[in-house]
Design a protein around this motif. Structure first.
Motif, PDB file in Angstrom:
ATOM      1  N   GLU A 124     -46.770  36.802 -27.971  1.00 58.12           N
ATOM      2  CA  GLU A 124     -47.111  36.913 -29.581  1.00 58.12           C
ATOM      3  C   GLU A 124     -49.041  37.615 -29.421  1.00 58.12           C
ATOM      4  OE1 GLU A 124     -45.610  33.967 -31.693  1.00 58.12           O
ATOM      5  OE2 GLU A 124     -43.518  34.742 -31.316  1.00 58.12           O
ATOM      6  N   GLY A 125     -49.182  37.553 -30.180  1.00 55.64           N
ATOM      7  CA  GLY A 125     -50.860  38.332 -29.808  1.00 55.64           C
ATOM      8  C   GLY A 125     -50.907  39.481 -28.971  1.00 55.64           C
ATOM      9  N   ASP A 126     -50.066  40.208 -28.391  1.00 52.71           N
ATOM     10  CA  ASP A 126     -49.965  40.775 -27.848  1.00 52.71           C
ATOM     11  C   ASP A 126     -50.696  40.834 -26.470  1.00 52.71           C
ATOM     12  OD1 ASP A 126     -49.352  43.216 -29.409  1.00 52.71           O
ATOM     13  OD2 ASP A 126     -51.120  43.653 -29.646  1.00 52.71           O
ATOM     14  N   THR A 127     -49.603  39.123 -26.051  1.00 48.91           N
ATOM     15  CA  THR A 127     -50.546  38.462 -24.678  1.00 48.91           C
ATOM     16  C   THR A 127     -48.855  38.802 -23.831  1.00 48.91           C
ATOM     17  OG1 THR A 127     -49.771  36.732 -25.573  1.00 48.91           O
ATOM     18  CG2 THR A 127     -51.940  37.346 -25.417  1.00 48.91           C
ATOM     19  N   GLY A 128     -49.291  38.668 -22.492  1.00 49.55           N
ATOM     20  CA  GLY A 128     -47.728  39.085 -21.555  1.00 49.55           C
ATOM     21  C   GLY A 128     -47.799  40.043 -21.177  1.00 49.55           C
ATOM     22  N   LEU A 129     -45.910  40.252 -20.283  1.00 51.71           N
ATOM     23  CA  LEU A 129     -45.964  41.602 -19.739  1.00 51.71           C
ATOM     24  C   LEU A 129     -45.540  42.489 -20.729  1.00 51.71           C
ATOM     25  CD1 LEU A 129     -43.839  39.963 -17.013  1.00 51.71           C
ATOM     26  CD2 LEU A 129     -45.860  40.992 -16.603  1.00 51.71           C
ATOM     27  N   ASN A 130     -45.640  44.086 -20.290  1.00 51.44           N
ATOM     28  CA  ASN A 130     -45.357  44.831 -21.382  1.00 51.44           C
ATOM     29  C   ASN A 130     -44.709  45.137 -20.853  1.00 51.44           C
ATOM     30  OD1 ASN A 130     -47.074  47.068 -22.361  1.00 51.44           O
ATOM     31  ND2 ASN A 130     -47.850  47.982 -19.934  1.00 51.44           N
ATOM     32  N   THR A 131     -43.642  45.584 -22.791  1.00 51.74           N
ATOM     33  CA  THR A 131     -41.985  45.673 -22.402  1.00 51.74           C
ATOM     34  C   THR A 131     -41.774  47.113 -22.829  1.00 51.74           C
ATOM     35  OG1 THR A 131     -41.745  45.217 -24.433  1.00 51.74           O
ATOM     36  CG2 THR A 131     -41.740  43.395 -23.588  1.00 51.74           C
ATOM     37  N   GLY A 132     -40.342  47.533 -23.059  1.00 49.62           N
ATOM     38  CA  GLY A 132     -39.861  49.025 -23.673  1.00 49.62           C
ATOM     39  C   GLY A 132     -40.350  48.777 -25.492  1.00 49.62           C
ATOM     40  N   GLY A 133     -41.036  47.534 -26.008  1.00 45.23           N
ATOM     41  CA  GLY A 133     -41.040  47.858 -26.936  1.00 45.23           C
ATOM     42  C   GLY A 133     -40.758  46.421 -28.244  1.00 45.23           C
ATOM     43  N   MET A 134     -41.177  45.858 -28.724  1.00 47.82           N
ATOM     44  CA  MET A 134     -40.666  44.249 -29.154  1.00 47.82           C
ATOM     45  C   MET A 134     -40.593  44.088 -30.729  1.00 47.82           C
ATOM     46  SD  MET A 134     -40.027  42.358 -26.400  1.00 47.82           S
ATOM     47  CE  MET A 134     -40.161  40.410 -26.821  1.00 47.82           C
ATOM     48  N   GLY A 135     -41.031  45.587 -31.591  1.00 46.22           N
ATOM     49  CA  GLY A 135     -41.106  45.500 -31.976  1.00 46.22           C
ATOM     50  C   GLY A 135     -41.873  47.364 -32.433  1.00 46.22           C
ATOM     51  N   ALA A 136     -41.355  46.853 -34.198  1.00 47.17           N
ATOM     52  CA  ALA A 136     -43.271  48.840 -34.402  1.00 47.17           C
ATOM     53  C   ALA A 136     -42.748  48.780 -36.218  1.00 47.17           C
ATOM     54  CB  ALA A 136     -42.121  50.131 -34.259  1.00 47.17           C
TER      55      ALA A 136
ATOM     56  N   TYR B 140     -34.787  35.306 -28.124  1.00 45.63           N
ATOM     57  CA  TYR B 140     -36.570  35.590 -28.261  1.00 45.63           C
ATOM     58  C   TYR B 140     -36.882  36.731 -28.557  1.00 45.63           C
ATOM     59  CZ  TYR B 140     -41.352  35.885 -27.271  1.00 45.63           C
ATOM     60  OH  TYR B 140     -42.823  36.397 -27.097  1.00 45.63           O
ATOM     61  N   PHE B 141     -37.759  36.275 -29.473  1.00 44.51           N
ATOM     62  CA  PHE B 141     -39.152  37.280 -30.009  1.00 44.51           C
ATOM     63  C   PHE B 141     -40.003  37.260 -30.591  1.00 44.51           C
ATOM     64  CE2 PHE B 141     -36.179  34.269 -33.090  1.00 44.51           C
ATOM     65  CZ  PHE B 141     -37.114  34.234 -34.240  1.00 44.51           C
ATOM     66  N   ARG B 142     -40.601  38.022 -31.337  1.00 46.41           N
ATOM     67  CA  ARG B 142     -42.451  38.158 -31.505  1.00 46.41           C
ATOM     68  C   ARG B 142     -42.121  38.092 -32.498  1.00 46.41           C
ATOM     69  NH1 ARG B 142     -45.829  42.491 -28.648  1.00 46.41           N
ATOM     70  NH2 ARG B 142     -47.606  41.157 -30.915  1.00 46.41           N
ATOM     71  N   ASN B 143     -42.821  35.956 -33.373  1.00 47.71           N
ATOM     72  CA  ASN B 143     -42.828  36.497 -34.619  1.00 47.71           C
ATOM     73  C   ASN B 143     -44.006  37.368 -35.446  1.00 47.71           C
ATOM     74  OD1 ASN B 143     -41.421  33.255 -35.954  1.00 47.71           O
ATOM     75  ND2 ASN B 143     -42.045  32.855 -33.193  1.00 47.71           N
ATOM     76  N   ASP B 144     -44.557  37.470 -34.931  1.00 47.34           N
ATOM     77  CA  ASP B 144     -45.910  37.943 -35.686  1.00 47.34           C
ATOM     78  C   ASP B 144     -45.858  39.885 -35.115  1.00 47.34           C
ATOM     79  OD1 ASP B 144     -46.223  39.296 -32.919  1.00 47.34           O
ATOM     80  OD2 ASP B 144     -47.990  38.796 -33.004  1.00 47.34           O
ATOM     81  N   ILE B 145     -44.813  40.785 -36.040  1.00 47.76           N
ATOM     82  CA  ILE B 145     -44.712  41.911 -35.785  1.00 47.76           C
ATOM     83  C   ILE B 145     -45.018  42.158 -37.527  1.00 47.76           C
ATOM     84  CG2 ILE B 145     -43.308  43.637 -35.392  1.00 47.76           C
ATOM     85  CD1 ILE B 145     -43.816  42.225 -32.895  1.00 47.76           C
ATOM     86  N   GLY B 146     -45.985  43.194 -37.650  1.00 46.33           N
ATOM     87  CA  GLY B 146     -46.414  43.512 -38.661  1.00 46.33           C
ATOM     88  C   GLY B 146     -47.477  42.400 -39.925  1.00 46.33           C
ATOM     89  N   PHE B 147     -47.748  41.294 -39.018  1.00 44.96           N
ATOM     90  CA  PHE B 147     -48.241  40.414 -40.016  1.00 44.96           C
ATOM     91  C   PHE B 147     -49.475  40.513 -39.911  1.00 44.96           C
ATOM     92  CE2 PHE B 147     -45.085  36.688 -41.374  1.00 44.96           C
ATOM     93  CZ  PHE B 147     -43.612  37.559 -40.694  1.00 44.96           C
ATOM     94  N   GLU B 148     -50.114  41.330 -39.627  1.00 46.31           N
ATOM     95  CA  GLU B 148     -51.774  41.739 -39.017  1.00 46.31           C
ATOM     96  C   GLU B 148     -51.861  42.234 -40.216  1.00 46.31           C
ATOM     97  OE1 GLU B 148     -49.153  42.815 -37.235  1.00 46.31           O
ATOM     98  OE2 GLU B 148     -50.616  44.812 -36.113  1.00 46.31           O
ATOM     99  N   PHE B 149     -50.557  42.660 -40.552  1.00 46.78           N
ATOM    100  CA  PHE B 149     -51.229  43.844 -42.138  1.00 46.78           C
ATOM    101  C   PHE B 149     -51.036  43.076 -43.108  1.00 46.78           C
ATOM    102  CE2 PHE B 149     -49.739  47.133 -37.943  1.00 46.78           C
ATOM    103  CZ  PHE B 149     -51.011  48.026 -38.511  1.00 46.78           C
ATOM    104  N   LYS B 150     -51.448  43.528 -44.339  1.00 47.15           N
ATOM    105  CA  LYS B 150     -51.286  43.573 -46.122  1.00 47.15           C
ATOM    106  C   LYS B 150     -50.016  44.556 -46.576  1.00 47.15           C
ATOM    107  CE  LYS B 150     -55.593  41.916 -46.906  1.00 47.15           C
ATOM    108  NZ  LYS B 150     -56.739  41.929 -46.433  1.00 47.15           N
TER     109      LYS B 150
END
Ligand code: AMP
Ligand code: GLY
Length: 426
Positions: free
Chosen positions: A224-236, A416-426
Motif C-alpha cells: 500500500e502507498g506504492d511501496t515494496g516490490l514491483n508486480t505485474g500490477g495490483m490494480g487499475a 492478499y490485496f491492496r486496500n488503497d487501489i483508487g482511494f487517492e482519487f475523489k
C-alpha cells in the motif's frame, strides 16, 4: 464467426467477457484460458507458444479471428506464422507482426524507433559485451538515478532504477557479463530517469489508421502507498483524473500520431493493440515503453468501459477503417483490485479453493479471473495474480470502495490485496 483468444490471465477474461457479447461472435474459444473464461466460451488446453497445435485447433473449429493477449507469442511471430501459411492466411490475427512486436521485445529497437520519429522519451545509449567498458564509463558519468533495462523480454523484471553508481555498475556487470536475465540482458539500454506521473494509453491500429481507447493508471508495487516490490500490477483505474483535454491532445500529436506514421513509413505490419506507457512531467508526455498488447490489469477497467462492439472494431482493422470509429465510453469510472496469492511476487502456493466469487457479472461488479482453474468442480488458485474485482461508480472513489467491499465476500487461504487501489482519487 468463431473467435479464438490466446492467453490465460485477467486481460484475456476481460476480452472474452466483451467479445462474447459481440453480435459477430458465434463460438468463442480461449487457449488455454482459466476458470473465468470457461464461462464465456470453450477453453482449449494449448500453450500460447504452441503455434502448430493452435493452428490445428483454429482449423478444426473454423476460427476466423484470433485475438492475441500476451506479448510472448507476438514477439515469437504468431502473426507471421498464421498469415504466411496457405491454410491459415484467411484467419485475422489481432496483433502485430514479429518485426513490429520488437517495439516491446527489444528496448533498443523501441528507443531507436522513437529517436527516428522524434517521439519524446528519455535519452539513452545501448551496450553489450563489445562496448562494455564504454558502458562502464557512461554509467560513471551519468547523473542519478540511472535506469538500466535488459533489452529483451524479462517477465517484467528487466528494469532497474539505481540510485548509486556502485549499484548501477554492479547490475550492469551482472546483466551483461553474468547474463542476469539470460539472453534478454546480453544487450542493455541505459537511460536517464524520468520523473512525473505514469499513465497507460491504448490504441488499436491497422498500421495506418487508429482509434484511441480509454486511458488507465495501474498500481505496480505490492505494498500500500506504492511501496515494496514491483508486480505485474495490483490494480487499475480508468479514467485518470489528471488526463485532461490539453494533455490528451499533446499525447495524440506528439506520441500516438508519430508512432503510427512511423509504422507506415517503416512498413511495419501492425494490426492490433498498441500500449503507450507514458510519464507525464509538468504536463509534457514522454514514452517510457511500448507494449504490443493490452495491459494487465488495465484491460480489466478499460474494456468494460467501452460500449462499442469490440469485434466490430477488430473487423475495421481488416478494412483499414479505424479512423471512422467513434469509441463510446461509459461515463462511469471503473476500478479493479487484484487479489493475489500470499508471497507474490515471490514464491507462492497454488491450488487453494476460492469461495464467494460472483457467478454472473452485475451492472456494477465483474470478477475477472487472472490465475484460476477448475479442479474437481472447484475454482482453485493457479497463479500469483488470482482475481481482478472490477467495479463501476460515479467517481473513481465510489468504484474503488465497491471493488474493495466486494472482496470481503471472496476468500482463499493466504490471499492478499491492496486496500488503497483508487482511494487517492475523489
Ligand atoms: P517497463 O518494464 O519498461 O514497464 O518499466 C517498468 C517501470 O519502471 C515503469 O513502469 C516505470 O515505473 C519505471 N521506469 C522505466 N523506465 C523509466 C525511466 N526512464 N524513468 C523513470 N522510471 C522508469
Ligand atoms: N500493467 C502493465 C503491463 O501490462 O505491462
Amino acid at each position: 464467426m468463431n473467435i479464438l483468444i490466446i492467453g490465460s490471465g485477467g486481460r484475456e477474461h476481460a476480452l472474452a467477457w466483451k467479445i462474447n457479447q459481440s453480435k459477430h461472435c458465434n463460438k468463442l474459444f480461449i487457449a488455454p484460458g482459466n476458470a473465468g473464461t470457461a464461462s464465456c466460451g470453450t477453453n482449449l488446453d494449448i500453450k500460447v507458444n504452441d503455434f502448430e497445435t493452435l493452428k490445428k485447433a483454429a482449423l478444426d473449429h473454423d476460427v476466423k479471428m484470433i485475438v492475441v493477449g500476451p506479448e510472448d507469442p507476438l514477439v515469437n511471430g504468431i502473426y507471421d506464422f498464421f498469415t504466411n501459411n496457405e491454410t491459415t492466411k484467411h484467419i485475422q490475427i489481432v496483433g502485430p507482426s514479429a518485426e513490429a512486436a520488437q517495439l516491446e521485445g527489444s528496448k533498443a529497437f523501441a528507443k531507436a524507433f522513437m529517436q527516428r520519429h522524434n517521439i519524446p522519451t528519455a535519452s539513452y545509449k545501448e551496450f553489450d559485451a563489445h562496448n562494455y567498458t564504454e558502458g562502464v564509463d557512461y554509467i560513471k558519468k551519468h547523473p542519478l538515478p540511472i535506469v538500466l533495462k535488459a533489452d529483451g523480454l524479462a517477465a517484467g523484471k528487466g528494469v532497474l532504477i539505481c540510485t548509486t553508481h556502485e549499484d548501477a555498475l554492479s547490475e550492469f556487470e551482472q546483466m551483461i557479463l553474468q547474463s542476469k536475465f539470460g539472453k534478454a540482458s546480453n544487450k542493455v539500454v541505459i537511460e536517464s530517469f524520468l520523473k512525473g506521473i505514469e499513465v497507460s494509453v491504448f490504441a488499436i491500429t491497422d498500421g495506418h489508421s487508429f482509434c484511441v481507447l480509454p486511458e488507465a493508471k495501474d498500481y505496480k508495487r505490492i505494498g500500500e502507498g506504492d511501496t515494496g516490490l514491483n508486480t505485474g500490477g495490483m490494480g487499475a483505474v480508468s479514467p485518470v483524473p489528471f488526463f485532461d483535454e490539453a494533455l490528451k491532445l499533446k499525447i495524440l500529436e506528439k506520441i500516438i500520431k508519430p508512432t503510427i506514421k512511423g509504422f507506415a513509413a517503416e512498413k511495419l505490419i501492425y494490426k492490433g493493440f498498441v500500449f503507450f506507457g507514458l510519464m507525464i512531467d509538468n504536463g509534457e508526455p514522454y514514452v517510457i515503453e511500448y507494449n504490443c498488447r493490452m495491459g494487465d490489469p488495465e484491460t480489466e477497467v478499460v474494456i468494460p468501459r467501452i460500449k462499442n462492439d469490440l469485434v466490430e472494431i477488430f473487423l475495421s482493422i481488416e478494412y483499414n477503417s479505424l479512423d471512422g470509429i467513434n469509441i463510446s465510453t461509459d461515463d462511469r469510472a471503473a476500478a479493479t483490485t487484484i487479489i493475489v496469492s500470499g508471497g507474490y511476487p515471490g514464491s507462492y502456493e497454488t491450488g487453494k479453493t476460492i469461495t464467494g466469487l460472483l457467478d454472473e457479472s452485475s451492472n456494477d461488479i465483474i470478477c475477472f479471473h487472472s490465475g484460476t482453474k477448475i479442479t474437481n468442480e472447484n475454482v482453485v488458485t493457479n497463479g500469483g495474480r488470482v482475481i481482478a474485482v472490477t467495479a463501476f461508480g460515479n467517481s473513481i472513489l465510489q468504484a474503488a470502495v465497491l471493488s474493495r467491499k466486494q472482496i470481503d465476500s471472496i476468500s482463499f487461504e493466504n490471499m492478499y490485496f491492496r486496500n488503497d487501489i483508487g482511494f487517492e482519487f475523489k
